[in-house]
Design a protein around this motif. Structure first.
Motif, mmCIF file in Angstrom:
data_model
loop_
_atom_site.group_PDB
_atom_site.id
_atom_site.type_symbol
_atom_site.label_atom_id
_atom_site.label_comp_id
_atom_site.label_asym_id
_atom_site.label_seq_id
_atom_site.Cartn_x
_atom_site.Cartn_y
_atom_site.Cartn_z
ATOM 1 N N ASN A 95 6.775 -12.106 1.472
ATOM 2 C CA ASN A 95 6.282 -11.481 2.693
ATOM 3 C C ASN A 95 7.395 -10.637 3.305
ATOM 4 O O ASN A 95 8.439 -11.160 3.703
ATOM 5 N N ILE A 96 7.219 -9.349 3.349
ATOM 6 C CA ILE A 96 8.222 -8.438 3.908
ATOM 7 C C ILE A 96 7.613 -7.696 5.092
ATOM 8 O O ILE A 96 6.399 -7.441 5.138
ATOM 9 N N LYS A 97 8.461 -7.363 6.042
ATOM 10 C CA LYS A 97 8.005 -6.668 7.240
ATOM 11 C C LYS A 97 8.265 -5.166 7.168
ATOM 12 O O LYS A 97 7.519 -4.382 7.751
ATOM 13 N N LYS A 98 9.333 -4.778 6.461
ATOM 14 C CA LYS A 98 9.672 -3.364 6.333
ATOM 15 C C LYS A 98 9.763 -3.001 4.861
ATOM 16 O O LYS A 98 10.164 -3.815 4.039
ATOM 17 N N ILE A 99 9.395 -1.764 4.561
ATOM 18 C CA ILE A 99 9.381 -1.329 3.170
ATOM 19 C C ILE A 99 10.787 -1.237 2.599
ATOM 20 O O ILE A 99 10.997 -1.371 1.386
ATOM 21 N N LYS A 100 11.798 -1.052 3.435
ATOM 22 C CA LYS A 100 13.172 -0.956 2.949
ATOM 23 C C LYS A 100 13.699 -2.304 2.460
ATOM 24 O O LYS A 100 14.695 -2.360 1.744
ATOM 25 N N GLN A 128 0.827 -1.199 0.000
ATOM 26 C CA GLN A 128 0.000 0.000 0.000
ATOM 27 C C GLN A 128 0.869 1.260 0.000
ATOM 28 O O GLN A 128 1.900 1.315 0.652
ATOM 29 N N GLY A 129 0.437 2.246 -0.759
ATOM 30 C CA GLY A 129 1.164 3.521 -0.829
ATOM 31 C C GLY A 129 2.272 3.540 -1.841
ATOM 32 O O GLY A 129 2.941 4.565 -1.998
ATOM 33 N N LYS A 130 2.512 2.439 -2.539
ATOM 34 C CA LYS A 130 3.548 2.391 -3.583
ATOM 35 C C LYS A 130 2.897 1.921 -4.871
ATOM 36 O O LYS A 130 2.358 0.804 -4.943
ATOM 37 N N LYS A 131 2.913 2.786 -5.881
ATOM 38 C CA LYS A 131 2.226 2.515 -7.130
ATOM 39 C C LYS A 131 3.126 1.757 -8.100
ATOM 40 O O LYS A 131 4.341 1.923 -8.118
ATOM 41 N N SER A 132 2.498 0.919 -8.924
ATOM 42 C CA SER A 132 3.210 0.202 -9.976
ATOM 43 C C SER A 132 3.095 0.985 -11.278
ATOM 44 O O SER A 132 2.595 2.119 -11.299
ATOM 45 N N ILE A 133 3.516 0.395 -12.381
ATOM 46 C CA ILE A 133 3.462 1.089 -13.667
ATOM 47 C C ILE A 133 2.027 1.228 -14.169
ATOM 48 O O ILE A 133 1.751 2.025 -15.066
ATOM 49 N N THR A 134 1.086 0.464 -13.600
ATOM 50 C CA THR A 134 -0.327 0.563 -13.992
ATOM 51 C C THR A 134 -1.104 1.504 -13.087
ATOM 52 O O THR A 134 -2.336 1.522 -13.134
#
Length: 292
Positions: free
Chosen positions: A31-36, A16-22
């Protein structure tokens, strides 16, 4: 008993909050815990370079000094411009043109001084009279000769002599930076309110936009670029120099008529093969040869 087997179907997640090319939310398959921790380079193979294909790196590093030291250096540079920049650069160029330099790197010192003090004068407050010696058609021609000289020196070495090529590439970088700074000052002269400064700028522009050597210079240097010998900062300065030259050329053609002289290639005439002359022997000579 707890099942320790890893599932093949790890699931699909939406960031959420990060857009793709579409322009929708980004879809990620881990499965990631941090956005970094989000990365798409995990499965990419790293290209390995040999010793002769290593990427050239910038050796110069920026050093930050105290405010008091910077103020002292600023006053020193301003006094140098006011008192001795023009006569010193004129004398240095005359020595270099006559071939009286003691080392090959003397031209690099001249180019560094030209670039540094012209940039300092442009940032502090542009005054043409302080850098008039290096803002002339003769200096443009001299810088062009130096660039062609360094270019030919680099072409003269094979790829196995990387240390020699990198040395001349570093000197070529100084020449490109000086040439770019001269174009920066020339663009400021063009928008000046003083008519004399505009006339001087027009004379120089007529030379650098009409002569073929100046027009072909950016293309020649871009074709020569090799990341093994030239640094990334050199490529950045070269692209900025090319962009500045094209932008000035575009503005010049809108207000002036640029006439480019084209040279026609004369096709060489193919030589016709010479016809073999038949040796016509007389009857008497034939009888003598046969032995009659």
């Amino acid at each position: 008993m707890k099942n320790t087997r890893h599932s093949r179907f790890g699931g699909t997640f939406v960031v959420q909050g990060k857009k793709s090319i579409t322009e929708k939310d980004l879809i990620y398959h881990k499965n990631i815990k941090k956005i970094k921790d989000l990365s798409f380079d995990d499965e990419k193979t790293i290209r390995r370079h040999t010793r002769f294909d290593a990427v050239a790196e910038d050796s110069a590093s920026k050093r930050l000094s105290t405010a008091q030291t910077r103020n002292c250096l600023k006053e020193l540079a301003q006094k140098f411009l006011d008192v001795c920049y023009n006569p010193l650069m004129k004398k240095a160029k005359s020595f270099l043109c006559r071939g009286q330099s003691t080392a090959d790197c003397d031209e690099s010192f001249y180019l560094w001084a030209c670039c540094f003090f012209m940039e300092f004068n442009r940032i502090v407050g542009f005054k043409l009279e302080l850098v008039a010696e290096t803002l002339s058609s003769d200096t443009f021609s001299y810088i062009l000769q130096i660039i062609f000289k360094f270019h030919e020196e680099i072409k003269g070495y094979s790829s196995r002599m990387a240390h020699k090529i990198k040395l001349w590439a570093k000197r070529l970088h100084f020449a490109v930076k000086a040439y770019r700074e001269m174009l920066e000052n020339l663009s400021l002269m063009q928008v000046s309110k003083d008519s004399k400064i505009k006339n001087i700028s027009g004379v120089i522009q007529n030379i650098i936009f009409y002569q073929q050597e100046y027009r072909e210079l950016p293309t020649m240097l871009l074709k020569q670029f090799n990341r093994t010998f030239f640094t990334k900062s050199y490529l950045t300065d070269l692209i900025e120099c090319t962009h500045l030259y094209i932008r000035m050329l575009d503005a010049y053609t809108k207000s002036n008529t640029l006439i480019v002289q084209l040279t026609k290639k004369v096709a060489k005439k193919k030589k016709k093969p010479a016809k073999k002359k038949k040796n016509l022997l007389s009857d008497r000579e034939m009888q003598e040869n046969v032995g009659w």
